[in-house]
Design an enzyme around this catalytic site. Sequence first.
Site, PDB file in Angstrom:
ATOM      1  N   ARG A  55       0.810  -1.223   0.000  1.00 46.11           N
ATOM      2  CA  ARG A  55       0.000   0.000   0.000  1.00 46.11           C
ATOM      3  C   ARG A  55       0.843   1.274   0.000  1.00 46.11           C
ATOM      4  NH1 ARG A  55      -3.112  -3.714   1.882  1.00 46.11           N
ATOM      5  NH2 ARG A  55      -1.163  -4.387   2.805  1.00 46.11           N
ATOM      6  N   THR A  56       1.774   1.334   0.921  1.00 44.59           N
ATOM      7  CA  THR A  56       2.488   2.601   1.116  1.00 44.59           C
ATOM      8  C   THR A  56       3.312   2.931  -0.135  1.00 44.59           C
ATOM      9  OG1 THR A  56       2.557   2.117   3.464  1.00 44.59           O
ATOM     10  CG2 THR A  56       4.021   3.846   2.690  1.00 44.59           C
ATOM     11  N   LYS A  84      25.327  -5.671  -0.989  1.00 41.45           N
ATOM     12  CA  LYS A  84      26.792  -5.738  -0.954  1.00 41.45           C
ATOM     13  C   LYS A  84      27.350  -4.991   0.253  1.00 41.45           C
ATOM     14  CE  LYS A  84      27.158  -5.540  -6.023  1.00 41.45           C
ATOM     15  NZ  LYS A  84      27.642  -4.686  -7.124  1.00 41.45           N
ATOM     16  N   ARG A 106      11.414   3.723   3.063  1.00 43.07           N
ATOM     17  CA  ARG A 106      11.050   2.845   4.186  1.00 43.07           C
ATOM     18  C   ARG A 106      12.289   2.040   4.545  1.00 43.07           C
ATOM     19  NH1 ARG A 106       5.800  -0.923   4.578  1.00 43.07           N
ATOM     20  NH2 ARG A 106       4.990   1.083   5.246  1.00 43.07           N
ATOM     21  N   HIS A 134       5.495   6.440  11.273  1.00 41.77           N
ATOM     22  CA  HIS A 134       4.898   6.257   9.955  1.00 41.77           C
ATOM     23  C   HIS A 134       3.905   7.413   9.748  1.00 41.77           C
ATOM     24  CE1 HIS A 134       3.550   4.473   6.377  1.00 41.77           C
ATOM     25  NE2 HIS A 134       3.252   3.247   6.775  1.00 41.77           N
TER      26      HIS A 134
HETATM   27  C1  NCD Z   1       2.081  -0.874   8.311  1.00 44.04           C
HETATM   28  C2  NCD Z   1       3.593  -0.681   8.340  1.00 44.04           C
HETATM   29  O1  NCD Z   1       4.312  -1.047   7.412  1.00 44.04           O
HETATM   30  O2  NCD Z   1       4.041  -0.141   9.332  1.00 44.04           O
HETATM   31  N1  NCD Z   1       1.547  -1.049   7.048  1.00 44.04           N
HETATM   32  C3  NCD Z   1       1.311   0.016   6.222  1.00 44.04           C
HETATM   33  O3  NCD Z   1       2.168   0.823   5.999  1.00 44.04           O
HETATM   34  N2  NCD Z   1       0.088   0.147   5.723  1.00 44.04           N
HETATM   35  C4  NCD Z   1       1.659  -1.893   9.300  1.00 44.04           C
HETATM   36  C5  NCD Z   1       2.122  -3.312   9.155  1.00 44.04           C
HETATM   37  O4  NCD Z   1       2.943  -3.647   8.308  1.00 44.04           O
HETATM   38  O5  NCD Z   1       1.640  -4.130   9.929  1.00 44.04           O
END
Ligand code: NCD
Length: 492
Positions: A55-56, A84, A106, A134
């Site tokens: 999703r993100t 590496k 991320r 987040h």
């Molecule tokens: C979350 C995350 O990655 O922190 N998911 C997201 O970004 N929608 C929560 C999760 O992975 O459980």
Amino acid sequence: MGSSKTDILSMRDFSRQEAEQIIQEAIALKQKTKNLDETAHNKVLASLFFENSTRTRESHELAAKRLGMKIMGFAGTEGTSVKKGEPLADTARMYTGFGADIVVMRHNLDGAARYVADIVNVPVINAGDGANAHPTQTLLDLMTIQEKFSKIDGLKIAMVGDLKYGRTVHSLLQGLALFDNVTVWAVAPPGLEMPDHCIKEFENKTKKTIILTKDLSEVLPEVDVLYMTRIQRERFPLGQEGEYEFKKVSGMYELTAQILTRANPRLCVMHPLPRVKHKLEIHLDVDATPRALYFEQARNGVFIRQVLISHLLGVQKQRAENKEENGLWREQIINQQEKKDSYLYRLDNGTLIDHLEPGKGVLVYSLLGLDKLGATAVVSAHNIESTKYGRKDVMAIHNVRLTPRQLWKLALVSERATVNFIENKQVVQKGTVVLPRMLEGLLLCQNLNCITRPEHFEHAPSKFYVDQDKPLRVRCYYCERTFDQKAVELIR
Ligand code: NCD
């Protein structure tokens, strides 16, 4: 959004007004009552996902495409030079060198996005850093709540599941603290409770107590929003012990349509997703009920991220100057009369450290590197009588005036030490040391997942805000964890 915001790293950096403006613009964009300008057109997004994401990542990339942007980057480190052993800083610099106008990233380490934001000259969006934060998820969560209830003030919200490692709930708590009179329940299995520093931050800011419980059924009749989360296997320790800990708690909360018949009629179910098919924390039979908001929540992410990217690209990023606004001393007495102490230690010139807690003298001696001072004589007296404190250690350092760094180290290990600078038998300065607003290179972060920990080899410098001087409370600039005097560890 205030024009000053040049990165999206933590909800801690937001004012209520800034958060509300983004949410309102995203809602207007969704309802097609507003369009974004052309700022982003043909600009380049570097999408750097060192950790798994659906999703993100997709919503940032779709948002960028809708804004007419180009995209480069990776989804997972397989096949990249990260494998590496490339340092994070190099990967980030490389993408900006290739012409990225904005970075969304991320990473598994806490504070990774803030570290990159300090290195590169383009805006950085934190799409999740370890268990820390987040923020864009929180903005889309708040947007979804605002859409559903037409307000956030005064709502009752329960966060359920992995509140220890869940970055979404850490940021959501910071986001909710911006609003008035929000009541929060934290529902977690033993061992996965909301960290203390998150609770304290919310409670200090809102003057409202978070209600802690293990029991989901207790909150169902009460709350407006049930914010479910996944128990995150990947954040438990590796190996059998981690597996055992994980098994103990996975499947502890299972929401079904049947269970929800006992809930507050207004109650809505949210989840950042993904949920886990092996032990569903929300059963599929909830999806068809009007209570389920999680798919709409995910969809809202695209609008929020369009607004964020477009705003960030319209702002010139400037490096914040690290101003040193504090003086070194709490009290200053200059040209004081000769003191009997200076006779006692026969200190004609140098530094006298007085009022040390008994037993701290030896620690201070090594911490300040006094053993390396060569011919300088250091005379210590241990556990002697003190009119002020009963007992004390005292240390006379001949012919040396301690540097600010040495004085700050002293203040970090002793809450009550006073320092006298002596010249020609006169005390020319005396006082307790005042710590600067930011401590650099002095403390080792106690959060093992922090980007600054030496075992991660990212070479991020140690930086701590001094939130409170006495009693000491410091906060890691990167991972946002707070530590009191007992928990600090000095870098030697
Ligand atoms: C979350 C995350 O990655 O922190 N998911 C997201 O970004 N929608 C929560 C999760 O992975 O459980």
